[in-house]
Design an enzyme around this catalytic site. Structure first.
Site, PDB file in Angstrom:
ATOM      1  CG  ASP A  32      -0.786  -8.157   6.992  1.00 21.78           C
ATOM      2  OD1 ASP A  32      -1.811  -7.560   6.604  1.00 21.78           O
ATOM      3  OD2 ASP A  32       0.302  -8.083   6.393  1.00 21.78           O
ATOM      4  NE  ARG A  72      -7.000  -3.731   2.156  1.00 17.62           N
ATOM      5  CZ  ARG A  72      -8.022  -4.513   2.482  1.00 17.62           C
ATOM      6  NH1 ARG A  72      -9.261  -4.058   2.382  1.00 17.62           N
ATOM      7  NH2 ARG A  72      -7.810  -5.749   2.905  1.00 17.62           N
ATOM      8  CB  CYS A  84      -0.906   0.008   1.227  1.00 17.74           C
ATOM      9  SG  CYS A  84      -1.830  -1.528   1.468  1.00 17.74           S
TER      10      CYS A  84
END
EC number: 6.3.5.4
Length: 638
Positions: free
Chosen positions: A107, A49, A2
C-alpha cells in the site's frame, strides 16, 4: 504498522541522529529499517517496518516514487489500496499519463504514487485507513505531513536543536543530539484532570501532535508551515445531524451491519496471521461476530482475565467465543503481572499517560502477539453509539441548567463554589454540592462534560503553574448539533477517544510489535453513526441500541445483558500492597516533589494520605504516579 522519523535543516550529523531515532522505535518496526538523506543533506528521513502486506523488499521504506520526484515514509495501513490503485491507473490511462509499472503489492507504493498524481488532499480523500505520512516533494522543496481522520496513528513534530523534527514516538525526539525542550507546564492542569495530554499539545514546549484529519506542509528552506484540514469530526457530526437517517431502526441496523462487514473485510487483508480482541462487551463482541460470519475459517480471539472476580470478564468472553465458534485464547493476570509492566510504561508512552487500563491492554497485546501479528479491536462503539452513562447525566444536567440565562447562572454558581470548594473538604455531601454548583455555571453541554473530570477542587491545585491549554469543542455553540447527547459524544470523539483510547491501544500494542485495527473507525461507519437519531442510540439507561440490534442477530440477548465490568484493574487495591506502595511512596516523596518544582508537595501529600489513611481514592493518584514515573525514567534519564 511502522514508525517514521525525520530531521530537516539539522546542523549536526543527521545520518547518525536518524539512526538513533530509528533505534528508539525499533519496537514499532522490528522487521526492517531504512534511512534517506537528500543530496544536499537538508532532509533526513527514517523508517522502521513491521511488515504486514508485501513482506518483500518491494515494500521497504523510505520509498521513492517511480518518477523519483517524491520520497515517502509512512506508518499505517490503507485498507482500500487495491481500489485506489485501480482508480489511479485508469485515470492515468485515460489522460495518457505514464506513471510506470508497480514494483510490488504494498500500500506504500500505491500511496506515494497516488499522492504524486492526485495531490495529497485528493489522494487522502480516496483512502480508507489509518496512517501518519511524510512525503518529500523534491521539485517543490516541501514536505507534506498528514494524519488519518480519527487519529489512530501518532505524529509528533516541532523544533528540536534548531531543526524541524518529527517522529511517530515522542521519545525519538529526545534522543536527538541537542534536544533541550522544556516541560510544557501549560498542559499540566489538563493532564491532572484527564490523565492524558490532548493534541495539539505535548509534554514538551515546541513539540506538537498533528491533529487528526490534518495536512501540514513544510517549506524545507524556510521551515515555514501551513495547515489544511481534509476531514473534520465536527463537520462530519454536523452534516450527519443535519441529515438524519429517516429509515426504521431495523433499516438502520441493516445498514450498520453492511458497513461494519465491509470495514471488517477490508481490515482482514494481511500477509501475516490475524486475530481479534474479545471482551464481554457489546463492541468487541459485535466485531468478532461479524468477522467470524465472513471469515473462511475460525477467527482467533484473545481475552485477558482477572483473578479478582469484580474485574473479570474472561468467563463471559469464553462463552461468547464458544457460541460463535472462534479459536479462543485467554490469559489470567494478577498483581505481579501488573507490577512487571509498570516500569515499562514511561518508555512505552514517551510522555505522561495515566489510563490505568494501559496495563491490561499491554498484557493482552503481549499475549496476542505470541500468536498473530495483527489484531482487530472493538474500540469506538461507546463514543459513536452513545454507550457511556455519562452522556445521560450531561443531558440531564444541561436540561435543567440550560433553561436559565448564563448571565444569571454564573454568579450563583461562583458563590456556591466558594462555599463548598475553598477548604477542599473531603465530605461527600460537600463534593456533591460543589459539583452541582459548578455544573450550574456551565456555558454549554461540552463544558458540563468537561466538568465531570474536575468536580473536586483540589485537582486544580496539583500543578504549581496554572495551565493555559484549552479543551476542544468548548468554542462550539451549545446547540451546534441540536441534541445534548451528541454534543458530549462529539467532545469525546475529538479528544478522549483519539488522545486516550487510541493512544493507549497504539502504544501498548506497538510496544510488542502488534498491529491493531479498529473497524468501527472506518470513515463510512463514522459518518453513518453521526446521522442516527438519538432514539436509535439510547433509551433510558441503555445505550448503543442499534449496535445491540446488530449483535443480537449473532449472539443471544441474554448472553450480553449482564453488568459491564470494564477493561480495568483494581489499581486502588494494588497500591496498598507493600511492593507497589513502596514504589508509589518513593515517587511521591515530598522533598523530591519540592525539588522538581512542578507540583504542589502539600497537595500531593494530602491526596495520598486521604487514600492511605482515610480510604478516599482519587484517580489523580495514578495520574500523579505516572507523571512522577515519567520524570524519573524518561525526562531525567535520556
Amino acid at each position: 504498522m511502522c514508525g517514521i522519523a525525520g530531521l530537516i535543516q539539522y546542523k549536526k550529523d543527521a545520518g547518525e541522529n536518524i539512526r538513533r531515532m530509528n533505534e528508539r522505535m525499533l519496537h514499532r518496526g522490528p522487521d526492517d529499517g531504512g534511512i534517506y538523506i537528500s543530496d544536499d543533506g537538508k532532509v533526513a528521513l527514517g523508517h522502521r517496518r513491521l511488515a504486514i502486506v508485501d513482506l518483500s523488499k518491494n515494500g521497504a521504506q523510505p520509498m521513492e516514487s517511480h518518477s523519483k520526484k517524491s520520497v515517502i515514509v509512512y506508518n499505517g495501513e490503507i485498507y482500500n489500496a487495491a481500489e485506489v490503485k485501480e482508480l489511479l491507473l485508469s485515470d492515468a490511462a485515460a489522460k495518457g499519463t505514464d506513471i510506470g509499472a508497480f514494483r510490488g503489492t504494498s500500500d506504500t507504493e500505491v500511496l506515494v504514487e497516488a499522492i504524486e498524481y492526485f495531490g495529497m488532499k485528493r489522494a487522502l480523500s480516496l483512502c480508507k485507513g489509518m496512517f501518519a505520512i511524510a512525503v518529500y516533494d523534491l521539485e517543490k522543496g516541501t514536505i507534506s505531513f498528514a494524519r488519518d481522520r480519527v487519529g489512530e496513528k501518532p505524529l509528533y513534530y516541532g523544533n528540536v536543536a534548531g531543526a524541524f523534527a518529527f517522529a511517530s514516538d515522542i521519545g525519538c525526539l529526545r534522543v536527538v543530539d541537542g534536544f533541550d525542550n522544556e516541560i510544557n507546564t501549560d498542559v499540566l492542569d489538563i493532564y491532572f484532570e484527564e490523565g492524558y495530554i490532548p493534541s495539539p499539545y505535548s509534554i514538551y514546549k515546541g513539540i506538537n501532535k498533528l491533529e487528526p484529519g490534518t495536512i501540514l506542509t513544510l517549506n524545507v528552506e524556510t521551515l515555514e508551515t501551513k495547515t489544511d484540514i481534509y476531514w473534520s469530526m465536527a463537520d462530519a457530526a454536523k452534516k450527519g445531524q443535519s441529515n438524519i437517517f429517516t429509515g426504521s431502526r431495523k433499516e438502520a441496523a441493516d445498514e450498520l451491519e453492511r458497513l461494519l462487514k465491509e470495514s471488517i473485510k477490508g481490515q482482514m487483508v494481511a500477509d501475516v496471521p490475524l486475530g481479534v480482541f474479545l471482551s464481554a462487551g457489546i463492541d468487541s463482541s459485535t466485531v468478532v461476530s461479524l468477522m467470524q460470519s465472513i471469515a473462511p475459517g475460525k477467527v482467533r480471539t484473545f481475552t485477558i482475565g482477572m483473578e479478582d472476580e469484580k474485574y473479570n470478564e474472561a468467563v463471559i468472553a469464553k462463552e461468547i467465543a464458544a457460541h460463535l465458534g472462534t479459536d479462543h485464547t485467554e490469559l489470567y493476570i494478577n498483581e505481579n503481572d501488573a507490577k512487571a509492566v509498570i516500569p515499562k510504561l514511561s518508555f512505552m508512552f514517551g510522555e505522561p499517560f495515566a489510563d490505568s487500563s494501559q496495563i491490561p491492554t499491554y498484557l493482552v497485546s503481549k499475549m496476542t502477539r505470541d500468536h498473530v501479528t495483527v489484531s482487530l479491536s472493538g474500540d469506538g462503539g461507546d463514543e459513536l453509539f452513545c454507550g457511556y452513562k455519562s452522556y445521560n447525566s450531561v443531558a440531564r444536567v444541561w436540561g435543567k441548567a440550560g433553561k436559565m440565562p448564563y448571565a444569571l447562572r454564573k454568579p450563583v454558581s461562583s458563590l456556591l463554589m466558594n462555599i463548598y470548594g475553598p477548604d477542599n473538604s473531603s465530605e461527600l455531601k460537600d463534593k456533591v454540592k460543589f459539583a452541582k454548583a459548578q455544573y450550574f455555571g456551565a456555558k454549554s453541554p461540552y463544558e458540563v462534560h468537561r466538568m465531570e473530570h474536575e468536580s473536586d477542587p483540589i485537582i486544580k491545585k496539583i500543578a504549581l503553574k496554572k495551565g493555559e491549554a484549552k479543551y476542544k469543542c468548548l468554542d462550539l455553540p451549545f446547540d451546534f448539533l441540536g441534541e445534548v447527547n451528541h454534543e458530549a459524544m462529539l467532545m469525546d470523539m475529538c479528544m478522549y477517544h483519539p488522545d486516550d483510547i487510541l493512544v493507549k491501544v497504539d502504544r501498548t500494542a506497538m510496544a510488542v510489535s502488534l498491529e491493531t485495527r479498529v473497524p468501527m473507525l472506518d470513515k463510512d461507519v463514522v459518518e453513518f453513526a453521526w446521522s442516527l437519531p438519538i432514539e436509535y442510540l439510547r433509551s433510558d439507561e441503555q445505550g448503543k441500541l442499534v449496535l445491540r440490534d446488530v449483535l443480537y442477530r449473532y449472539v443471544p440477548r441474554d448472553m450480553m445483558e449482564r453488568p459491564k465490568k470494564g477493561f480495568s484493574i483494581p489499581i486502588s487495591k494494588w497500591l496498598l500492597e507493600k511492593d507497589i506502595r513502596d514504589w508509589a511512596e518513593a515517587l511521591l516523596d515530598k522533598d523530591k516533589i519540592r525539588q522538581q518544582g512542578l507540583l504542589n508537595p502539600d497537595v500531593v501529600e494530602k491526596i495520598w494520605r486521604d487514600f492511605t489513611d482515610r480510604g478516599i481514592y482519587r484517580i489523580q493518584i495514578w495520574y500523579i504516579l505516572m507523571f512522577q514515573q515519567w520524570m524519573e525514567t524518561e525526562y531525567r534519564n535520556n
